[in-house]
Scaffold this motif. Structure first.
Motif, PDB file in Angstrom:
ATOM      1  N   MET A 131      -2.981  -2.209   2.255  1.00 53.69           N
ATOM      2  CA  MET A 131      -3.457  -2.348   1.354  1.00 53.69           C
ATOM      3  C   MET A 131      -3.797  -2.279  -0.211  1.00 53.69           C
ATOM      4  O   MET A 131      -3.734  -2.228  -0.748  1.00 53.69           O
ATOM      5  CB  MET A 131      -4.404  -4.015   1.268  1.00 53.69           C
ATOM      6  CG  MET A 131      -4.013  -4.841   2.542  1.00 53.69           C
ATOM      7  SD  MET A 131      -5.172  -5.528   3.342  1.00 53.69           S
ATOM      8  CE  MET A 131      -5.435  -6.785   1.174  1.00 53.69           C
ATOM      9  N   ILE A 132      -3.946  -0.604   0.439  1.00 51.72           N
ATOM     10  CA  ILE A 132      -4.651   0.367  -1.328  1.00 51.72           C
ATOM     11  C   ILE A 132      -4.025   1.435  -0.970  1.00 51.72           C
ATOM     12  O   ILE A 132      -4.038   2.211   0.021  1.00 51.72           O
ATOM     13  CB  ILE A 132      -6.359   0.851  -0.338  1.00 51.72           C
ATOM     14  CG1 ILE A 132      -6.914  -0.772  -0.062  1.00 51.72           C
ATOM     15  CG2 ILE A 132      -6.722   0.895  -1.727  1.00 51.72           C
ATOM     16  CD1 ILE A 132      -8.106  -0.752  -0.121  1.00 51.72           C
ATOM     17  N   SER A 133      -3.935   1.846  -2.021  1.00 49.90           N
ATOM     18  CA  SER A 133      -3.081   3.550  -2.559  1.00 49.90           C
ATOM     19  C   SER A 133      -4.209   3.866  -3.572  1.00 49.90           C
ATOM     20  O   SER A 133      -4.241   3.311  -4.353  1.00 49.90           O
ATOM     21  CB  SER A 133      -1.546   2.747  -2.734  1.00 49.90           C
ATOM     22  OG  SER A 133      -1.787   4.143  -3.414  1.00 49.90           O
ATOM     23  N   LEU A 134      -4.851   5.267  -2.782  1.00 52.77           N
ATOM     24  CA  LEU A 134      -5.630   5.772  -3.530  1.00 52.77           C
ATOM     25  C   LEU A 134      -5.188   7.043  -4.853  1.00 52.77           C
ATOM     26  O   LEU A 134      -6.058   7.718  -4.704  1.00 52.77           O
ATOM     27  CB  LEU A 134      -6.914   6.128  -3.246  1.00 52.77           C
ATOM     28  CG  LEU A 134      -7.713   4.373  -2.550  1.00 52.77           C
ATOM     29  CD1 LEU A 134      -8.914   4.926  -1.690  1.00 52.77           C
ATOM     30  CD2 LEU A 134      -8.589   3.903  -3.671  1.00 52.77           C
ATOM     31  N   LEU A 159      -7.050  -7.502  -2.828  1.00 48.50           N
ATOM     32  CA  LEU A 159      -7.500  -7.609  -0.965  1.00 48.50           C
ATOM     33  C   LEU A 159      -7.123  -8.441  -0.465  1.00 48.50           C
ATOM     34  O   LEU A 159      -7.078  -8.861   0.829  1.00 48.50           O
ATOM     35  CB  LEU A 159      -8.764  -6.437  -0.894  1.00 48.50           C
ATOM     36  CG  LEU A 159      -8.547  -5.076  -1.567  1.00 48.50           C
ATOM     37  CD1 LEU A 159     -10.575  -4.343  -1.616  1.00 48.50           C
ATOM     38  CD2 LEU A 159      -7.970  -4.220  -0.512  1.00 48.50           C
ATOM     39  N   LEU A 160      -7.681  -9.632  -0.998  1.00 39.64           N
ATOM     40  CA  LEU A 160      -7.695 -11.033  -0.217  1.00 39.64           C
ATOM     41  C   LEU A 160      -6.242 -11.524  -0.712  1.00 39.64           C
ATOM     42  O   LEU A 160      -5.866 -12.224   0.372  1.00 39.64           O
ATOM     43  CB  LEU A 160      -8.682 -12.413  -1.713  1.00 39.64           C
ATOM     44  CG  LEU A 160      -9.740 -11.875  -1.427  1.00 39.64           C
ATOM     45  CD1 LEU A 160     -10.409 -12.317  -2.689  1.00 39.64           C
ATOM     46  CD2 LEU A 160     -10.744 -11.628   0.281  1.00 39.64           C
ATOM     47  N   CYS A 161      -5.178 -10.959  -1.242  1.00 41.17           N
ATOM     48  CA  CYS A 161      -3.759 -12.028  -1.583  1.00 41.17           C
ATOM     49  C   CYS A 161      -3.271 -11.040  -0.214  1.00 41.17           C
ATOM     50  O   CYS A 161      -2.471 -10.005  -0.247  1.00 41.17           O
ATOM     51  CB  CYS A 161      -3.726 -11.267  -3.102  1.00 41.17           C
ATOM     52  SG  CYS A 161      -4.453 -12.328  -3.816  1.00 41.17           S
ATOM     53  N   THR A 162      -1.988 -12.246   0.723  1.00 42.05           N
ATOM     54  CA  THR A 162      -1.567 -11.011   2.000  1.00 42.05           C
ATOM     55  C   THR A 162      -0.468 -10.241   1.511  1.00 42.05           C
ATOM     56  O   THR A 162       0.147  -9.236   1.426  1.00 42.05           O
ATOM     57  CB  THR A 162      -0.978 -12.045   2.837  1.00 42.05           C
ATOM     58  OG1 THR A 162       0.062 -13.186   2.090  1.00 42.05           O
ATOM     59  CG2 THR A 162      -1.669 -12.847   3.649  1.00 42.05           C
ATOM     60  N   GLU A 163       0.181 -10.402   0.419  1.00 44.30           N
ATOM     61  CA  GLU A 163       1.520  -9.493  -0.027  1.00 44.30           C
ATOM     62  C   GLU A 163       1.324  -8.939  -1.690  1.00 44.30           C
ATOM     63  O   GLU A 163       2.008  -8.416  -2.159  1.00 44.30           O
ATOM     64  CB  GLU A 163       2.643 -11.229  -0.600  1.00 44.30           C
ATOM     65  CG  GLU A 163       3.156 -11.843  -0.344  1.00 44.30           C
ATOM     66  CD  GLU A 163       3.765 -11.675   0.926  1.00 44.30           C
ATOM     67  OE1 GLU A 163       4.896 -10.412   0.636  1.00 44.30           O
ATOM     68  OE2 GLU A 163       3.615 -12.258   2.641  1.00 44.30           O
ATOM     69  N   ARG A 164      -0.004  -8.627  -1.994  1.00 49.47           N
ATOM     70  CA  ARG A 164      -0.273  -8.522  -3.254  1.00 49.47           C
ATOM     71  C   ARG A 164      -1.305  -6.812  -2.250  1.00 49.47           C
ATOM     72  O   ARG A 164      -1.519  -6.358  -1.450  1.00 49.47           O
ATOM     73  CB  ARG A 164      -1.152  -9.138  -4.348  1.00 49.47           C
ATOM     74  CG  ARG A 164      -0.714 -10.048  -4.522  1.00 49.47           C
ATOM     75  CD  ARG A 164       0.494 -10.190  -5.448  1.00 49.47           C
ATOM     76  NE  ARG A 164       0.415  -9.501  -6.288  1.00 49.47           N
ATOM     77  CZ  ARG A 164       1.970  -9.208  -6.487  1.00 49.47           C
ATOM     78  NH1 ARG A 164       2.792  -9.359  -6.266  1.00 49.47           N
ATOM     79  NH2 ARG A 164       2.783  -8.279  -7.949  1.00 49.47           N
ATOM     80  N   HIS A 165      -1.002  -5.773  -3.401  1.00 48.00           N
ATOM     81  CA  HIS A 165      -1.445  -4.523  -2.654  1.00 48.00           C
ATOM     82  C   HIS A 165      -2.251  -3.775  -3.980  1.00 48.00           C
ATOM     83  O   HIS A 165      -1.912  -3.998  -5.528  1.00 48.00           O
ATOM     84  CB  HIS A 165      -0.447  -3.281  -3.129  1.00 48.00           C
ATOM     85  CG  HIS A 165      -0.283  -1.734  -2.552  1.00 48.00           C
ATOM     86  ND1 HIS A 165      -0.106  -1.778  -1.119  1.00 48.00           N
ATOM     87  CD2 HIS A 165      -0.450  -0.866  -2.615  1.00 48.00           C
ATOM     88  CE1 HIS A 165      -0.642  -0.751  -0.818  1.00 48.00           C
ATOM     89  NE2 HIS A 165      -0.512  -0.199  -1.578  1.00 48.00           N
TER      90      HIS A 165
END
Length: 178
Positions: free
Chosen positions: A78-81, A141-147
């Motif tokens: 879910m996270i790209s740093l 982070l709470l959204c299943t389709e988001r990044h």
């Protein structure tokens, strides 16, 4: 999992906005139509950004798709740093993504210093903008389709910076003329 339509989010944001503006008017015992029209620009920024940040860009069955809240991926998915690591590979329309992420936040850099006197410099405006952007990215982070993506933070902040530079250049040119 909870699904939310854009209309539901719009109504929620509008209700919260009216409630907050009403409480502020009562607390300070004053109401100014001019001030509320200015603040309406902030509201419009929030509603438009919410549309493009939380909901699919493409219509689903002729309508704006829904936002699904819940957890279906691992945090690392879910996270790209790493800056610009996925930017060109993940999107077919990467150029539109770059332009859109910047353009969407230019109004924040222009409108917020007009509406909030304490944002009296480019630095303060960009700082306020980046705080708003980080809130948005973390809420995804709470959204299943988001990044949640560092690229979005960088691009959105660039938009705030461009908007702030435009506004403060206009203000400076007006002061130089007077």
């Amino acid at each position: 999992m909870i699904e939310i339509s854009y209309l539901q989010m719009f109504i929620f944001i509008t209700f919260i906005w009216i409630l907050v503006r009403f409480i502020i008017a009562i607390r300070f015992k004053k109401f100014s139509v001019k001030r509320e029209l200015q603040m309406l620009l902030v509201y419009i920024c929030i509603v438009v950004i919410a549309r493009f940040v939380y909901f699919p860009l493409h219509f689903v069955d002729g309508e704006i798709g829904t936002l699904t809240i819940g957890f279906s991926k691992t945090l690392s998915d879910m996270i790209s740093l790493i800056p610009f690591f996925f930017l060109f590979d993940r999107y077919d329309g990467w150029l539109i993504n770059i332009i859109g992420n910047i353009a969407m936040f230019i109004p924040v850099g222009i409108v917020w210093p007009i509406c909030f006197r304490k944002l009296d410099s480019i630095k303060k405006t960009v700082f306020a903008g980046i705080c708003f952007i980080i809130f948005i990215e973390l809420s995804q982070l709470l959204c299943t389709e988001r990044h949640t993506d560092i690229d979005d933070v960088i691009l959105n902040t660039s938009g705030v910076l461009i908007g702030a530079c435009i506004l403060f250049a206009i203000r400076k040119s007006r002061n130089d003329v007077s």
